[in-house]
Design a protein around this motif. Structure first.
Motif, short mmCIF file in Angstrom:
data_model
loop_
_atom_site.label_atom_id
_atom_site.label_comp_id
_atom_site.label_asym_id
_atom_site.label_seq_id
_atom_site.Cartn_x
_atom_site.Cartn_y
_atom_site.Cartn_z
N THR A 138 -15.73 1.14 35.15
CA THR A 138 -15.92 1.75 33.83
C THR A 138 -15.85 0.68 32.75
N ILE A 139 -16.91 0.58 31.96
CA ILE A 139 -16.98 -0.40 30.88
C ILE A 139 -16.95 0.37 29.56
N THR A 140 -15.90 0.18 28.78
CA THR A 140 -15.72 0.91 27.53
C THR A 140 -15.73 -0.05 26.35
N TYR A 173 -14.85 -0.65 22.33
CA TYR A 173 -13.98 -0.17 21.26
C TYR A 173 -14.20 -0.97 19.98
N GLN A 195 -12.99 4.37 20.52
CA GLN A 195 -14.02 4.25 21.54
C GLN A 195 -15.41 4.48 20.94
N SER A 250 -19.07 4.33 26.49
CA SER A 250 -18.50 4.08 27.82
C SER A 250 -19.59 4.29 28.87
N THR A 267 -20.75 3.30 33.26
CA THR A 267 -20.31 2.92 34.60
C THR A 267 -21.30 1.94 35.20
N TYR A 275 -26.05 -1.28 27.48
CA TYR A 275 -25.88 -0.50 26.26
C TYR A 275 -27.11 -0.67 25.37
N LEU A 295 -14.41 -5.10 24.69
CA LEU A 295 -14.95 -4.54 25.93
C LEU A 295 -13.80 -4.43 26.93
N LYS A 296 -13.65 -3.26 27.54
CA LYS A 296 -12.60 -3.06 28.52
C LYS A 296 -13.22 -2.62 29.84
N GLN A 309 -12.55 -1.49 33.81
CA GLN A 309 -11.53 -0.94 34.70
C GLN A 309 -12.14 -0.56 36.03
N THR A 360 -10.50 -7.52 29.74
CA THR A 360 -11.10 -7.29 28.43
C THR A 360 -11.88 -8.52 27.97
#
Length: 287
Positions: A199-201, A203, A208, A211, A213, A222, A233-234, A236, A243
Motif C-alpha cells: 500500500t502506497i499512501t 500525505y 491523506q 492511496s 496498491t 499516480y 509517501l508511506k 506498507q 517513507t
C-alpha cells in the motif's frame, strides 16, 4: 502401416497459445498417454476422430512440459529437468536444468500459497547460477506464479522464499506544483525484488491525498495535480513501513521565463557589439 509401428500424437504450443487434444471416449481403450503424448499404435483411423482445440497458453512457455515437485509445486518449462529438490527448512527450491545451447529457456512455476506462507515468506527471489534474474511474480487466491527466462545451457536455478525485512521506495524527490503529471512509485524489497500488494499512501501535512496498491511489477502510478508543499509517501507491506518525501515546487511564470530569455539575448547582442568596437579600436591604434 506396419502393425508393430508405434505412432504418437502430441499437442504443441507457442508462448501465447496451445493445442488441446480431445479423444472420443470410445477410443480411449485403444490409446494411452505417455509423457503427455497419445500413443495410438498403428490405428490411423483414430486420427479422423480426434478434435484439436486452440486455447490461451496460461504458462506463457512455448513447447512446455509439466514436472511436479513435492509438495504440489508445478514446473512448466521447455528445458530438461535434470533434478529438483525443495528444502522446506531453508525455504529454497533447487532446480537443475539443461537445454540446447544458444536457445532460450523459460519456466513458469506454480507454488501453492500455503507453501509460501508456511515459510513465513512474503517475497520470492529467483537466481540462475547464483545471479539474480528479473522474474515476473504474480498471485491469486490459491497460488503464486513465478515466470522467468534464460539462455539454455546447464544451469542451477534457486527459488528462494524469504520474509520481507525492508522496503525501498523509488520516487521523484521534486515535482512541479499545479501541473497535471504522472508520478511513478516503485516498491522493492531488501533484495531489489518488486513488492506486489504494498500500500502506497500520499500525505500532505498529515492528511491523506491518495492511496494505491502496487501491481506485480511493484509499481503504483499516480495521476495527480499537486499543490505546492512537502508530501510524504508511506509504503506498507506485511508489517514493514518505509517513507519518502516529494516536494512540489511552484513553476516560474511563463512570462518571466520569456522575459529572462529576451534579456539574456539582448545582453549577448550588446556584448557582441562592444567586442567588435573594441577590436576595431584596437586595430586603428595599431595602424
Amino acid at each position: 502401416v506396419n502393425e508393430t509401428m508405434k505412432i504418437y500424437i502430441a499437442p504443441g504450443s507457442t508462448s501465447h497459445e496451445e493445442v488441446e487434444i480431445e479423444m472420443p471416449s470410445q477410443y480411449m481403450n485403444f490409446t494411452k498417454i505417455v509423457e503427455g503424448k497419445y500413443e495410438i499404435g498403428s490405428n490411423l483411423q483414430i486420427l479422423s476422430h480426434m478434435q484439436f482445440k486452440v486455447r490461451p497458453n496460461k504458462y506463457r512457455v512455448a513447447d512446455y512440459h509439466i514436472v511436479k515437485v513435492k509438495p504440489n509445486i508445478i514446473l512448466a518449462t521447455n528445458s530438461t529437468i535434470v533434478e529438483h529438490a525443495f528444502n522446506e527448512n531453508l525455504g529454497v527450491l533447487n532446480i537443475k536444468v539443461q537445454g540446447v545451447p544458444g536457445s532460450q529457456g523459460a519456466m513458469n512455476i506454480t507454488i501453492p500459497r500455503d507453501i509460501v506462507e508456511s515459510q513465513n515468506a512474503v517475497t520470492i527471489t529467483v537466481k540462475v547460477d547464483g545471479q539474480k534474474v528479473n522474474a515476473k511474480i504474480s498471485k491469486d487466491g490459491k497460488n503464486y506464479y513465478v515466470y522467468f527466462t534464460y539462455q539454455h545451457s546447464v544451469h542451477l536455478i534457486e527459488v528462494i522464499f524469504s520474509k520481507l525485512q525492508a522496503i525501498q521506495i523509488q520516487a521523484p524527490q521534486q515535482v512541479a506544483a499545479e501541473s497535471p503529471m504522472e508520478i511513478i512509485v516503485a516498491c522493492l524489497d531488501q533484495t531489489g525484488t518488486p513488492v506486489s500488494g504494498a500500500t502506497i499512501t500520499l500525505y500532505l501535512n498529515g492528511e491523506q491525498i491518495a492511496s494505491l496498491t502496487t501491481g506485480p511489477d511493484g509499481r503504483a502510478v499516480y495521476m495527480l495535480t499537486l499543490k505546492e508543499g512537502k508530501y510524504t509517501l508511506k509504503a506498507q507491506a506485511d508489517g514493514v513501513v518505509e517513507t519518502a518525501t516529494i516536494i512540489a515546487t511552484p513553476q516560474p511564470p511563463i512570462l518571466l521565463i520569456i522575459a529572462t530569455i529576451i534579456v539574456i539575448a539582448i545582453l549577448a547582442s550588446i556584448l557582441a557589439i562592444l567586442k567588435k568596437r573594441h577590436e576595431k579600436a584596437a586595430g586603428i591604434k595599431q595602424s
